[in-house]
Design a protein around this motif. Structure first.
Motif, mmCIF file in Angstrom:
data_model
loop_
_atom_site.group_PDB
_atom_site.id
_atom_site.type_symbol
_atom_site.label_atom_id
_atom_site.label_comp_id
_atom_site.label_asym_id
_atom_site.label_seq_id
_atom_site.Cartn_x
_atom_site.Cartn_y
_atom_site.Cartn_z
ATOM 1 N N TRP A 144 13.377 3.855 9.648
ATOM 2 C CA TRP A 144 12.626 2.963 10.517
ATOM 3 C C TRP A 144 11.299 3.403 10.797
ATOM 4 C CZ3 TRP A 144 13.071 7.350 13.614
ATOM 5 C CH2 TRP A 144 14.100 8.230 13.788
ATOM 6 N N PRO A 145 10.152 2.566 11.100
ATOM 7 C CA PRO A 145 8.853 3.106 11.302
ATOM 8 C C PRO A 145 8.803 3.890 12.804
ATOM 9 C CG PRO A 145 9.192 0.728 11.066
ATOM 10 C CD PRO A 145 10.676 1.261 11.318
ATOM 11 N N VAL A 146 7.961 4.603 12.770
ATOM 12 C CA VAL A 146 7.565 5.390 13.816
ATOM 13 C C VAL A 146 6.054 5.195 14.569
ATOM 14 C CG1 VAL A 146 7.549 7.783 14.783
ATOM 15 C CG2 VAL A 146 9.216 7.195 13.203
ATOM 16 N N LEU A 147 5.906 5.065 15.664
ATOM 17 C CA LEU A 147 4.390 4.624 16.037
ATOM 18 C C LEU A 147 4.057 5.766 17.081
ATOM 19 C CD1 LEU A 147 2.081 2.816 16.336
ATOM 20 C CD2 LEU A 147 3.191 1.793 18.281
ATOM 21 N N ALA A 148 2.991 6.725 16.722
ATOM 22 C CA ALA A 148 2.602 7.715 17.587
ATOM 23 C C ALA A 148 1.561 7.165 18.385
ATOM 24 C CB ALA A 148 2.274 8.902 16.770
ATOM 25 N N LEU A 149 1.610 7.343 19.896
ATOM 26 C CA LEU A 149 0.454 6.956 20.642
ATOM 27 C C LEU A 149 0.018 8.264 21.085
ATOM 28 C CD1 LEU A 149 1.986 4.239 22.781
ATOM 29 C CD2 LEU A 149 0.557 3.966 20.699
ATOM 30 N N TRP A 150 -1.290 8.547 21.204
ATOM 31 C CA TRP A 150 -2.067 9.833 21.341
ATOM 32 C C TRP A 150 -3.205 9.648 22.195
ATOM 33 C CZ3 TRP A 150 -6.773 10.384 19.464
ATOM 34 C CH2 TRP A 150 -7.159 9.503 18.326
ATOM 35 N N TRP A 151 -3.735 10.509 23.024
ATOM 36 C CA TRP A 151 -4.898 10.314 23.860
ATOM 37 C C TRP A 151 -5.317 11.923 23.965
ATOM 38 C CZ3 TRP A 151 -0.272 8.198 25.204
ATOM 39 C CH2 TRP A 151 0.406 8.812 26.158
ATOM 40 N N ASP A 152 -6.668 12.115 24.200
ATOM 41 C CA ASP A 152 -7.401 13.177 24.903
ATOM 42 C C ASP A 152 -8.149 12.779 25.833
ATOM 43 O OD1 ASP A 152 -9.474 12.786 23.009
ATOM 44 O OD2 ASP A 152 -8.793 13.875 21.613
ATOM 45 N N GLY A 153 -9.346 13.896 26.218
ATOM 46 C CA GLY A 153 -10.248 13.420 27.041
ATOM 47 C C GLY A 153 -11.228 12.707 26.700
ATOM 48 N N ASP A 154 -11.333 12.268 25.194
ATOM 49 C CA ASP A 154 -12.496 11.579 24.495
ATOM 50 C C ASP A 154 -12.157 10.197 24.034
ATOM 51 O OD1 ASP A 154 -14.930 13.365 25.320
ATOM 52 O OD2 ASP A 154 -13.454 14.791 24.166
ATOM 53 N N ARG A 155 -11.037 10.187 23.185
ATOM 54 C CA ARG A 155 -10.438 9.154 22.409
ATOM 55 C C ARG A 155 -8.801 8.874 22.852
ATOM 56 N NH1 ARG A 155 -9.989 11.357 16.948
ATOM 57 N NH2 ARG A 155 -9.205 13.091 18.339
ATOM 58 N N SER A 156 -8.627 7.892 22.318
ATOM 59 C CA SER A 156 -7.106 7.538 22.254
ATOM 60 C C SER A 156 -6.826 6.557 20.873
ATOM 61 C CB SER A 156 -6.721 6.757 23.466
ATOM 62 O OG SER A 156 -7.426 5.200 23.304
ATOM 63 N N GLY A 157 -5.677 6.519 20.592
ATOM 64 C CA GLY A 157 -5.494 5.884 19.287
ATOM 65 C C GLY A 157 -3.830 5.990 18.902
ATOM 66 N N TYR A 158 -3.545 5.244 17.900
ATOM 67 C CA TYR A 158 -2.069 5.192 17.300
ATOM 68 C C TYR A 158 -2.187 5.574 15.818
ATOM 69 C CZ TYR A 158 -3.020 0.675 14.846
ATOM 70 O OH TYR A 158 -3.505 -0.380 14.208
ATOM 71 N N THR A 159 -1.085 6.050 15.255
ATOM 72 C CA THR A 159 -0.747 6.215 14.051
ATOM 73 C C THR A 159 0.672 5.681 13.575
ATOM 74 O OG1 THR A 159 -2.031 8.311 14.013
ATOM 75 C CG2 THR A 159 -0.532 7.858 12.228
ATOM 76 N N LEU A 160 0.793 4.623 12.825
ATOM 77 C CA LEU A 160 2.136 4.338 12.312
ATOM 78 C C LEU A 160 2.316 4.757 10.927
ATOM 79 C CD1 LEU A 160 4.455 2.011 12.896
ATOM 80 C CD2 LEU A 160 2.668 0.614 11.488
ATOM 81 N N ALA A 161 3.778 5.435 11.013
ATOM 82 C CA ALA A 161 4.178 5.890 9.890
ATOM 83 C C ALA A 161 5.598 5.097 9.483
ATOM 84 C CB ALA A 161 4.675 7.455 10.041
ATOM 85 N N ALA A 162 5.648 4.939 8.306
ATOM 86 C CA ALA A 162 6.558 4.100 7.664
ATOM 87 C C ALA A 162 7.186 4.732 6.451
ATOM 88 C CB ALA A 162 6.514 2.627 7.719
ATOM 89 N N GLY A 163 8.201 5.253 6.299
ATOM 90 C CA GLY A 163 8.582 5.877 5.103
ATOM 91 C C GLY A 163 7.733 6.830 4.256
ATOM 92 N N PHE A 164 7.562 6.706 3.109
ATOM 93 C CA PHE A 164 6.602 7.401 2.281
ATOM 94 C C PHE A 164 5.229 6.693 2.088
ATOM 95 C CE2 PHE A 164 10.458 9.247 0.839
ATOM 96 C CZ PHE A 164 10.270 10.755 0.768
ATOM 97 N N ARG A 165 4.908 5.764 2.766
ATOM 98 C CA ARG A 165 3.706 4.920 2.487
ATOM 99 C C ARG A 165 2.690 5.662 3.426
ATOM 100 N NH1 ARG A 165 5.477 -1.095 3.695
ATOM 101 N NH2 ARG A 165 6.728 -0.115 5.258
#
Length: 285
Positions: free
Chosen positions: A90-111
């Motif tokens: 199954w896919p995994v979506l990482a949401l992250w943020w710090d004092g200056d930026r925010s964003g996401y990273t989507l991982a799906a298998g070996f892609r």
């Protein structure tokens, strides 16, 4: 317009940084795989077919054992998301943020992972193609959902980083995602832990030890999409590929002192070794 700071103050960074791992699977499927990260996390149901992992520690901060500088939260979360995705179906979506930026990273298998980020004032920093790839990998509507996502990549003086990430989550509600109140983007890590701990059905994810971890890995593989691959030539080929990918990644991660990628390498190696061992045990039985 604000600009990213390359070396944030540790105290301010500790207050501002936070992260969530959204897994497109039920908690029963997520728990055995998440244990292999060897990180303390809180696991909570997040709607139909979704779970959320809330880190209890802050590995992106300087440690007490000679760590140098600050490990960027996006790098740590990318490693974790990749580790979970390659260890599951199954896919995994990482949401992250710090004092200056925010964003996401989507991982799906070996892609290759796909991601996007914004400055805290909402200024887009990514490529439009990332949004389209994001939609395709999660099976979103190629017209309506993509239009909503592409709007998040256009300049908007009325939308800061929190609003951008809430817009991203709003699109995912159409897939069944429903984060518990308080587990939202741009909240401090301490606040996220407090909210997660009081949720109904919350689970404490911890490293169970090698024997229990391998046992749990067998169960996770048999119940997942790789069930037909747990024994025989395909199983051995898959296990060998995981070990072959994990060894150089482990060396690179140790040299870079990257907690996230070290976890990804460890998970690949554990799964590869477990797959070979399981195939041998089944063959003898």
């Amino acid at each position: 317009m604000s600009s990213p700071v390359s070396s944030p103050d540790s105290a301010g960074f500790a207050t501002a940084a936070g992260a969530l791992l959204l897994c497109r699977a039920e908690p029963d499927a997520v728990e055995p795989v998440a244990q292999l990260l060897r990180e303390r996390m809180l696991l909570v149901e997040a709607g139909h077919g979704w779970s959320v992992l809330v880190p209890e520690g802050k590995p992106w901060l300087p440690g007490d054992e000679g760590a140098e500088g600050v490990e960027p939260v996006d790098r740590v979360l990318t490693g974790w998301a990749t580790a979970l995705a390659v260890g599951s179906g199954w896919p995994v979506l990482a949401l992250w943020w710090d004092g200056d930026r925010s964003g996401y990273t989507l991982a799906a298998g070996f892609r290759r992972t796909v991601g996007y980020e914004w400055l805290m004032n909402g200024t887009p920093l990514g490529e439009d193609e990332a949004m389209r790839t994001f939609a395709a990998r999660l099976g979103l509507d190629p017209v309506l959902d993509v239009q909503s996502l592409e709007a998040l990549a256009r300049p908007d003086t009325e939308a800061d980083a929190r609003a951008r990430m809430r817009g991203l989550l709003a699109v995912l509600t159409r897939t069944g995602l429903a984060l518990p109140p308080g587990l939202g983007p741009c909240e401090p890590a301490d606040r996220l832990r407090e909210v997660a701990r009081v949720q109904q059905g919350v689970r404490q994810v911890e490293w169970p030890g090698w024997r229990d971890a391998v046992r749990a890995e067998f169960g996770a593989v048999e119940q997942g999409p790789f069930g037909p691959w747990v024994r025989g030539p395909r199983a051995r080929a898959l296990a060998a590929a995981q070990i072959a990918a994990g060894l150089p990644l482990a060396v690179w991660a140790v040299r870079r002192r990257s907690a996230g990628w070290t976890a990804a390498a460890a998970l690949l190696l554990v799964q590869g070794a477990a797959g070979l061992a399981y195939d041998r045990v089944r063959a003898r039985g």
